[in-house]
Design an enzyme around this catalytic site. Structure first.
Site, PDB file in Angstrom:
ATOM      1  N   THR A  82       0.816  -1.218   0.000  1.00  0.00           N
ATOM      2  CA  THR A  82       0.000   0.000   0.000  1.00  0.00           C
ATOM      3  C   THR A  82       0.845   1.260   0.000  1.00  0.00           C
ATOM      4  O   THR A  82       1.966   1.273   0.537  1.00  0.00           O
ATOM      5  CB  THR A  82      -0.902   0.008   1.252  1.00  0.00           C
ATOM      6  OG1 THR A  82      -1.534   1.291   1.374  1.00  0.00           O
ATOM      7  CG2 THR A  82      -0.103  -0.213   2.524  1.00  0.00           C
TER       8      THR A  82
ATOM      9  N   TYR B  99      -1.905   0.021  10.122  1.00  0.00           N
ATOM     10  CA  TYR B  99      -2.173  -0.626   8.828  1.00  0.00           C
ATOM     11  C   TYR B  99      -0.937  -0.546   7.932  1.00  0.00           C
ATOM     12  O   TYR B  99      -0.456  -1.564   7.414  1.00  0.00           O
ATOM     13  CB  TYR B  99      -3.372   0.053   8.153  1.00  0.00           C
ATOM     14  CG  TYR B  99      -3.538  -0.334   6.702  1.00  0.00           C
ATOM     15  CD1 TYR B  99      -3.952  -1.609   6.351  1.00  0.00           C
ATOM     16  CD2 TYR B  99      -3.254   0.572   5.683  1.00  0.00           C
ATOM     17  CE1 TYR B  99      -4.086  -1.975   5.021  1.00  0.00           C
ATOM     18  CE2 TYR B  99      -3.385   0.216   4.352  1.00  0.00           C
ATOM     19  CZ  TYR B  99      -3.793  -1.061   4.030  1.00  0.00           C
ATOM     20  OH  TYR B  99      -3.914  -1.411   2.707  1.00  0.00           O
TER      21      TYR B  99
HETATM   22  N1  UFG Z   1     -13.240  11.199   2.205  1.00  0.00           N
HETATM   23  C1  UFG Z   1     -14.252  12.098   2.460  1.00  0.00           C
HETATM   24  N2  UFG Z   1     -15.480  11.599   2.759  1.00  0.00           N
HETATM   25  C2  UFG Z   1     -15.741  10.256   2.823  1.00  0.00           C
HETATM   26  C3  UFG Z   1     -14.683   9.338   2.565  1.00  0.00           C
HETATM   27  C4  UFG Z   1     -13.449   9.846   2.268  1.00  0.00           C
HETATM   28  O1  UFG Z   1     -14.055  13.315   2.427  1.00  0.00           O
HETATM   29  O2  UFG Z   1     -16.888   9.884   3.118  1.00  0.00           O
HETATM   30  C5  UFG Z   1     -11.914  11.713   1.870  1.00  0.00           C
HETATM   31  C6  UFG Z   1     -10.850  11.305   2.857  1.00  0.00           C
HETATM   32  O3  UFG Z   1     -10.827  12.171   3.963  1.00  0.00           O
HETATM   33  C7  UFG Z   1      -9.615  11.375   1.989  1.00  0.00           C
HETATM   34  C8  UFG Z   1     -10.113  10.970   0.603  1.00  0.00           C
HETATM   35  O4  UFG Z   1     -11.513  11.158   0.649  1.00  0.00           O
HETATM   36  O5  UFG Z   1      -9.154  12.702   1.942  1.00  0.00           O
HETATM   37  C9  UFG Z   1      -9.816   9.537   0.263  1.00  0.00           C
HETATM   38  O6  UFG Z   1     -10.219   8.725   1.355  1.00  0.00           O
HETATM   39  P1  UFG Z   1     -10.435   7.147   1.242  1.00  0.00           P
HETATM   40  O7  UFG Z   1     -10.963   6.680   2.558  1.00  0.00           O
HETATM   41  O8  UFG Z   1     -11.227   6.840   0.030  1.00  0.00           O
HETATM   42  O9  UFG Z   1      -8.977   6.583   0.992  1.00  0.00           O
HETATM   43  P2  UFG Z   1      -7.610   6.856   1.806  1.00  0.00           P
HETATM   44  O10 UFG Z   1      -6.793   7.776   0.970  1.00  0.00           O
HETATM   45  O11 UFG Z   1      -7.839   7.215   3.217  1.00  0.00           O
HETATM   46  O12 UFG Z   1      -6.986   5.393   1.864  1.00  0.00           O
HETATM   47  C10 UFG Z   1      -6.457   4.779   0.752  1.00  0.00           C
HETATM   48  C11 UFG Z   1      -6.601   3.285   0.896  1.00  0.00           C
HETATM   49  C12 UFG Z   1      -5.788   2.776   2.035  1.00  0.00           C
HETATM   50  C13 UFG Z   1      -4.374   3.221   1.857  1.00  0.00           C
HETATM   51  C14 UFG Z   1      -4.312   4.720   1.674  1.00  0.00           C
HETATM   52  C15 UFG Z   1      -2.895   5.134   1.359  1.00  0.00           C
HETATM   53  O13 UFG Z   1      -7.933   2.963   1.073  1.00  0.00           O
HETATM   54  O14 UFG Z   1      -5.859   1.372   2.064  1.00  0.00           O
HETATM   55  O15 UFG Z   1      -5.115   5.113   0.605  1.00  0.00           O
HETATM   56  O16 UFG Z   1      -2.830   6.490   1.105  1.00  0.00           O
HETATM   57  F1  UFG Z   1      -3.660   2.904   2.938  1.00  0.00           F
END
Ligand code: UFG
Length: 350
Positions: free
Chosen positions: A117, A141
């Site tokens: 990841t 994680y």
């Molecule tokens: N977000 C929102 N509202 C939501 C969901 C997400 O504003 O309802 C935002 C989050 O705050 C973030 C962006 O959208 O800024 C992306 O969030 P995600 O939860 O879709 O994904 P992440 O970037 O947190 O996580 C992903 C993978 C992980 C990995 C990570 C590494 O899902 O497994 O990228 O950067 F570890």
């Protein structure tokens, strides 16, 4: 010769299983079905419902099927959950992976592809981030995945084992043929949540943080289509089988989109509006993370086919509709996906 896909009933793993079956591979899926669904596994694949840490079952299956490669997806994937319960993440991701690697070594399986990841980088000082950037995970994680990368490095140095660790950026979208998609019952990922909002499954969504130092104040991510991601795995499999060297490579497109850009794309593609509320920052979110994906392109000859946000969103939206209509018409089952008559069973997530 067969490929063992751990977590093959889950989101990315099931796409991998379909890709391998299409390529004429013999596929053995090992999944304990804690987060995956039996119907997501193609009928041509054998499904073994077991924990990957159950070495007796895993090794028996490796020997029985003549497995020559493992593609390892099984694990826990929610960053905030890992902060709340780190030991569960070290058990499910690190300890279970240790068992699986040992099973591979003992059973003479010499090719191993691991689902790592972008979280291993934490908040990179510069983007796009290259594989040789400092590895500073900010969550259990990310640490649990990095520890598995290190185990693979050391096991490959000591045994007849070659590996590829692919560091995923933000995986989204669904199978263009509509055979699989993200089906989790409690999603946290932005595109899935926005697709649910656009199809009426939830009333709207929240944007976590609008005061980031980015052009529109929201976080930037590199969204990669799940089918392009599994293509990279398939190429990695061919490389390892051909005797190619170990590889640690990013899987992203090298282009970032903000949260607001993603929401706009979902509304535009769906042709529907939905309420969006603005909230405080979510703990642990990096401001911006974008891949330098040059290594995967060079080393694997990887050439993404769906590098377009609207295409990714369109496939995610179509999968939401498929999930909903199948649940209404007939519960999804493995044998329904395979085209056989349905039999009474548990429902797919609604
Ligand atoms: N977000 C929102 N509202 C939501 C969901 C997400 O504003 O309802 C935002 C989050 O705050 C973030 C962006 O959208 O800024 C992306 O969030 P995600 O939860 O879709 O994904 P992440 O970037 O947190 O996580 C992903 C993978 C992980 C990995 C990570 C590494 O899902 O497994 O990228 O950067 F570890």
């Amino acid at each position: 010769m067969a490929v063992m896909v751990t977590g093959g009933a889950g989101y990315i793993g099931s796409h991998m299983a379909w890709r391998l079956v299409e390529a004429g591979e013999q596929v053995v899926v090992v999944d304990r079905l804690s987060a995956g669904f039996d119907w997501a596994v193609p009928a041509a694949a054998e499904l073994i419902v077991a924990d990957i840490a159950d070495q007796d079952q895993v090794e028996a299956a490796m020997r029985r099927h003549g497995v020559d490669a493992v593609i390892h997806f099984a694990g826990s994937v929610i960053v905030p959950e890992s902060v709340a319960d780190p030991l569960a993440y070290y058990r499910n991701n690190t300890v279970a992976s240790r068992s699986l690697i040992e099973s591979a070594v003992r059973s003479g399986v010499s090719n191993f592809i691991f689902s790592s990841t972008a979280a291993v980088y934490g908040s990179p000082a510069a983007i796009p981030v290259r594989e040789d950037a400092p590895l500073l995970p900010e969550s259990p994680y990310g640490t649990s995945k990095l520890m598995t990368e290190l185990m693979l490095r050391d096991a490959a140095a000591a045994h007849d084992l070659r590996y590829a660790a692919l560091r995923y950026f933000n995986v989204a979208g669904a199978d263009p043929e509509g055979r699989s998609g993200q089906s989790t019952e409690s999603p946290t990922h932005l595109i899935k949540i926005a697709a649910e909002a656009a199809t009426g499954k939830r009333p709207g969504l929240s944007v976590f943080g609008t005061d980031y130092p980015t052009p529109d104040g929201t976080c930037i991510r590199d969204y990669i289509h799940v089918s392009d991601l599994v293509d990279a795995h398939y190429l990695a499999l061919q490389r390892l089988r051909a005797g190619g060297g170990n590889l640690v490579a990013n899987c992203g497109y090298g282009r970032g989109h903000s949260v607001l850009e993603v929401i706009d794309a979902v509304k535009r593609v769906a042709g529907r509006d939905f309420p969006v509320e603005f909230q405080d920052r979510r703990a642990g979110d990096a401001v911006a993370i974008v891949a330098d994906a040059g290594l995967a392109r060079r080393e694997l000859g990887w050439s993404p086919r769906y590098d377009d946000l609207e295409t990714i969103v369109g496939h995610a939206l179509r999968w939401e509709e498929i999930l909903r209509s199948r649940n209404t018409a007939a519960p999804m089952r493995r044998d329904v996906v395979a085209g056989a008559p349905p039999r009474p069973s548990a429902k797919a997530p609604t």
